[in-house]
Scaffold this active site. Structure first.
Site, PDB file in Angstrom:
ATOM      1  N   HIS A  50       0.785  -1.182  -0.118  1.00  0.00           N
ATOM      2  CA  HIS A  50      -0.060   0.048  -0.065  1.00  0.00           C
ATOM      3  C   HIS A  50       0.980   1.330   0.094  1.00  0.00           C
ATOM      4  O   HIS A  50       0.625   2.254  -0.808  1.00  0.00           O
ATOM      5  CB  HIS A  50      -0.794  -0.097   1.314  1.00  0.00           C
ATOM      6  CG  HIS A  50      -1.684   1.188   1.454  1.00  0.00           C
ATOM      7  ND1 HIS A  50      -3.111   1.061   1.213  1.00  0.00           N
ATOM      8  CD2 HIS A  50      -1.366   2.567   1.974  1.00  0.00           C
ATOM      9  CE1 HIS A  50      -3.546   2.374   1.722  1.00  0.00           C
ATOM     10  NE2 HIS A  50      -2.505   3.081   2.086  1.00  0.00           N
ATOM     11  N   GLU A  51       1.850   1.252   0.931  1.00  0.00           N
ATOM     12  CA  GLU A  51       2.662   2.557   0.969  1.00  0.00           C
ATOM     13  C   GLU A  51       3.433   2.527  -0.262  1.00  0.00           C
ATOM     14  O   GLU A  51       3.506   3.872  -0.843  1.00  0.00           O
ATOM     15  CB  GLU A  51       3.818   2.266   2.271  1.00  0.00           C
ATOM     16  CG  GLU A  51       2.874   2.549   3.626  1.00  0.00           C
ATOM     17  CD  GLU A  51       1.972   3.327   3.674  1.00  0.00           C
ATOM     18  OE1 GLU A  51       2.022   4.701   2.982  1.00  0.00           O
ATOM     19  OE2 GLU A  51       1.116   3.125   4.497  1.00  0.00           O
ATOM     20  N   HIS A  73       1.390   3.967  -3.306  1.00  0.00           N
ATOM     21  CA  HIS A  73       1.507   5.594  -3.029  1.00  0.00           C
ATOM     22  C   HIS A  73       2.625   6.347  -3.909  1.00  0.00           C
ATOM     23  O   HIS A  73       2.342   7.142  -4.388  1.00  0.00           O
ATOM     24  CB  HIS A  73       1.472   6.054  -1.592  1.00  0.00           C
ATOM     25  CG  HIS A  73       0.172   6.057  -0.818  1.00  0.00           C
ATOM     26  ND1 HIS A  73      -1.093   6.524  -1.291  1.00  0.00           N
ATOM     27  CD2 HIS A  73      -0.124   5.635   0.451  1.00  0.00           C
ATOM     28  CE1 HIS A  73      -1.926   6.318  -0.434  1.00  0.00           C
ATOM     29  NE2 HIS A  73      -1.299   5.788   0.500  1.00  0.00           N
ATOM     30  N   TYR A  81      -4.702  14.181  -3.002  1.00  0.00           N
ATOM     31  CA  TYR A  81      -5.068  13.298  -1.704  1.00  0.00           C
ATOM     32  C   TYR A  81      -6.146  14.003  -1.122  1.00  0.00           C
ATOM     33  O   TYR A  81      -5.983  14.330   0.080  1.00  0.00           O
ATOM     34  CB  TYR A  81      -3.873  13.461  -1.048  1.00  0.00           C
ATOM     35  CG  TYR A  81      -3.901  12.137   0.029  1.00  0.00           C
ATOM     36  CD1 TYR A  81      -3.749  10.887  -0.527  1.00  0.00           C
ATOM     37  CD2 TYR A  81      -3.701  12.211   1.378  1.00  0.00           C
ATOM     38  CE1 TYR A  81      -3.677   9.932   0.219  1.00  0.00           C
ATOM     39  CE2 TYR A  81      -3.981  10.817   2.096  1.00  0.00           C
ATOM     40  CZ  TYR A  81      -3.755   9.886   1.542  1.00  0.00           C
ATOM     41  OH  TYR A  81      -3.940   8.839   2.558  1.00  0.00           O
ATOM     42  N   GLU A 132      -6.157   6.438  -2.477  1.00  0.00           N
ATOM     43  CA  GLU A 132      -6.081   5.318  -1.470  1.00  0.00           C
ATOM     44  C   GLU A 132      -6.443   4.066  -1.943  1.00  0.00           C
ATOM     45  O   GLU A 132      -5.851   2.974  -1.368  1.00  0.00           O
ATOM     46  CB  GLU A 132      -7.205   5.625  -0.230  1.00  0.00           C
ATOM     47  CG  GLU A 132      -6.336   6.574   0.922  1.00  0.00           C
ATOM     48  CD  GLU A 132      -5.317   5.749   1.491  1.00  0.00           C
ATOM     49  OE1 GLU A 132      -5.501   4.670   1.902  1.00  0.00           O
ATOM     50  OE2 GLU A 132      -4.196   6.242   1.426  1.00  0.00           O
ATOM     51  N   ASP A 149     -10.461  13.398   7.657  1.00  0.00           N
ATOM     52  CA  ASP A 149      -9.650  12.599   6.731  1.00  0.00           C
ATOM     53  C   ASP A 149      -9.425  13.018   5.322  1.00  0.00           C
ATOM     54  O   ASP A 149      -9.697  12.339   4.436  1.00  0.00           O
ATOM     55  CB  ASP A 149     -10.218  11.037   6.583  1.00  0.00           C
ATOM     56  CG  ASP A 149      -9.752   9.909   5.924  1.00  0.00           C
ATOM     57  OD1 ASP A 149      -8.261  10.064   5.574  1.00  0.00           O
ATOM     58  OD2 ASP A 149     -10.079   9.044   5.685  1.00  0.00           O
ATOM     59  N   HIS A 193      -9.654   7.734   3.205  1.00  0.00           N
ATOM     60  CA  HIS A 193      -9.692   6.305   3.660  1.00  0.00           C
ATOM     61  C   HIS A 193     -11.158   5.766   4.108  1.00  0.00           C
ATOM     62  O   HIS A 193     -11.242   4.542   4.242  1.00  0.00           O
ATOM     63  CB  HIS A 193      -8.968   6.088   5.007  1.00  0.00           C
ATOM     64  CG  HIS A 193      -7.399   6.564   4.964  1.00  0.00           C
ATOM     65  ND1 HIS A 193      -7.044   7.772   5.147  1.00  0.00           N
ATOM     66  CD2 HIS A 193      -6.448   5.624   4.743  1.00  0.00           C
ATOM     67  CE1 HIS A 193      -5.769   7.764   4.848  1.00  0.00           C
ATOM     68  NE2 HIS A 193      -5.415   6.456   4.659  1.00  0.00           N
TER      69      HIS A 193
END
Lengths: 358, 98
Positions: free
Chosen positions: A178-179, A182, A193, A202, A275, A280
């Protein structure tokens, strides 16, 4: 923030956040930021200055040669230890080819970033995050009891978790995927974002994070659990994971954490400000669309659905694209790849319809 | 004085909230909280502090109501001013404890 294409080939090697932060903002951070921010900003300014310097020297030379880039298909992983501090990157503890250290976070970050590199290279012939062999730097043990992992524009950062609610953030390979995704998104569609583009950003990270896990476990769409962050919540928490792509909103329901807030379709889309306007939260909608399309197609999810989404991410989506745009683009791509009357195209169409986007 | 705090975002996307009214706090804690608000120069901070676009970082929203003063600040984790950090940490401790 609009993607700066001019910066693309250099961002990855020498210019950690210069494409994300405009230079005046870096100056501002040097004046007003905390020590970590100042260091990043200074590093960024130094790096862009160095680059400008070098660019004049290297002239028309091949960029790969100029920056001593790794051979295609060769990973360059480095793991750093912040020792519960917040200075990045921290102390270097493991480099490419070094044996395991015995520190579980160091070794999980090393193995997970390797699996992520291999996934993008083997499936999509992508040479690292930027497609140009970018180094994969990770810092573990960031801050004290830090309940988070993030991508700072040039590297991954993982917290130990508080031990009460969250375990260490390297525990699940899909978090690592996931990271790193990005980073891919930053170099490709550059989805801002915030709001729907942010939720797509996301979702792309969840989609490819999950696919990396599925490939590591050799699972078909049917066999996969489609969970994000399985194992991250401690056994004190009532929950199996942080998100469920298959059934958004059902990953946890706990007296301390509350209930998984993800909507499974557009009728429950979150419209508040928290958020970054629910990046998310609303990612549950495109996440489920991907799960539905991949399940309908059957087999390994990265082979067809993954390819359609990857092409959308790299070639079609733009920084401000919303869910509807993503839906239309993925349907178009499926038609181009598999035919206008193909089962694949119908599967993608049906998926977006089920979640109420089209 | 009343302080309302929300932390959202992060990889987990959890929303953590708390609200503290000094009427319910012991005098020493009230005094400490007032100091934190003052040393943050809270009422002089901009309503939005722009954050670097770093995916999965936390986002904070904090509101302080004190007499006729009322102010809300939204700030990303990567841009929290040093002066505001102790107040955010105090709120987070309260949120964890409640």
């Amino acid at each position: 923030m609009a993607r700066n294409k001019r910066c693309k080939p250099l961002l990855n090697h020498v210019c950690p956040i210069c494409c994300i932060l405009p230079p005046h903002m870096n100056d501002q951070i040097v004046l007003n930021g905390d020590s970590t921010q100042k260091e990043w900003a200074l590093q960024s300014i130094r790096a862009s200055e160095q680059f400008r310097e070098r660019r004049t020297i290297v002239g028309a030379l091949n960029l790969n040669a100029a920056f001593n880039l790794a051979t295609v298909g060769e990973k360059r992983r480095t793991i750093f230890d912040a020792s519960t501090g917040t200075d990045l990157p921290g102390k270097r503890v493991r480099g490419e080819g070094d044996p395991p250290t015995g520190d579980v976070m160091v070794d999980e970050a090393y193995d997970g970033s390797g699996a992520t590199y291999d996934f993008f290279y083997d499936i999509f012939e992508r040479n690292s995050i930027d497609g140009l062999g970018m180094r994969l730097d990770s810092t573990v043990h960031f801050d004290q009891k830090y309940d988070n992992a993030f991508w700072n524009g040039s590297q991954m950062v993982y917290g130990d978790g508080d031990g009460e609610l969250f375990n260490r953030f390297t525990i699940s390979i899909d978090i690592i995927g996931h990271e790193l995704t990005h980073g891919v998104t930053q170099h490709e569609a550059g989805l801002v974002y915030k709001g729907q583009p942010g939720a797509l950003n996301e979702s792309m990270s969840d989609v490819f994070g999950s696919l990396i896990k599925q490939r590591t476990l050799n699972q078909t769409a049917e066999e996969a659990d489609w969970l994000i962050g399985a194992g991250l919540l401690t056994d004190k928490v009532d929950g199996t994971a942080l998100r469920s792509m298959k059934a958004p909103g059902t990953a946890y329901d706990d007296k301390v954490l509350g209930k998984d807030p993800q909507p499974a379709d557009m009728s429950k889309i979150y419209t508040g400000k928290a958020d970054n306007e629910g990046v998310h939260i609303n990612s549950g909608i495109p996440n489920r669309a991907f799960y539905l399309a991949a399940s309908e197609m059957g087999g390994y999810a990265w082979e067809k659905a993954g390819k359609i989404w990857y092409i959308a991410l790299c070639d079609r989506l733009r920084s401000q694209s919303n869910f509807k745009r993503a839906a239309n683009l993925t349907v178009t791509i499926a038609g181009e790849l598999y035919g206008p009357d193909s089962a694949e195209k119908k599967a993608v169409e049906k998926a977006w319809k089920t979640v109420g986007v089209v | 004085m009343r302080v309302t705090f929300e932390r959202s975002g992060g990889f987990a996307g959890l929303i953590v909230t708390t609200s503290v009214d000094t009427a319910t706090l012991p005098a020493t804690e009230t005094e400490h909280l007032q100091q934190l608000v003052q040393s943050a120069n809270f009422f002089g901070l901009p309503a939005e502090i722009p954050a670097a676009a770093q995916p999965d970082r936390f986002q904070y929203e904090i509101t302080v109501e004190d007499g006729n003063q009322h102010h809300t600040v939204r700030v990303g984790e990567a841009s929290v001013p040093e002066s505001l950090r102790p107040l955010l940490n105090w709120c987070m401790e309260k949120a964890r404890g409640s």
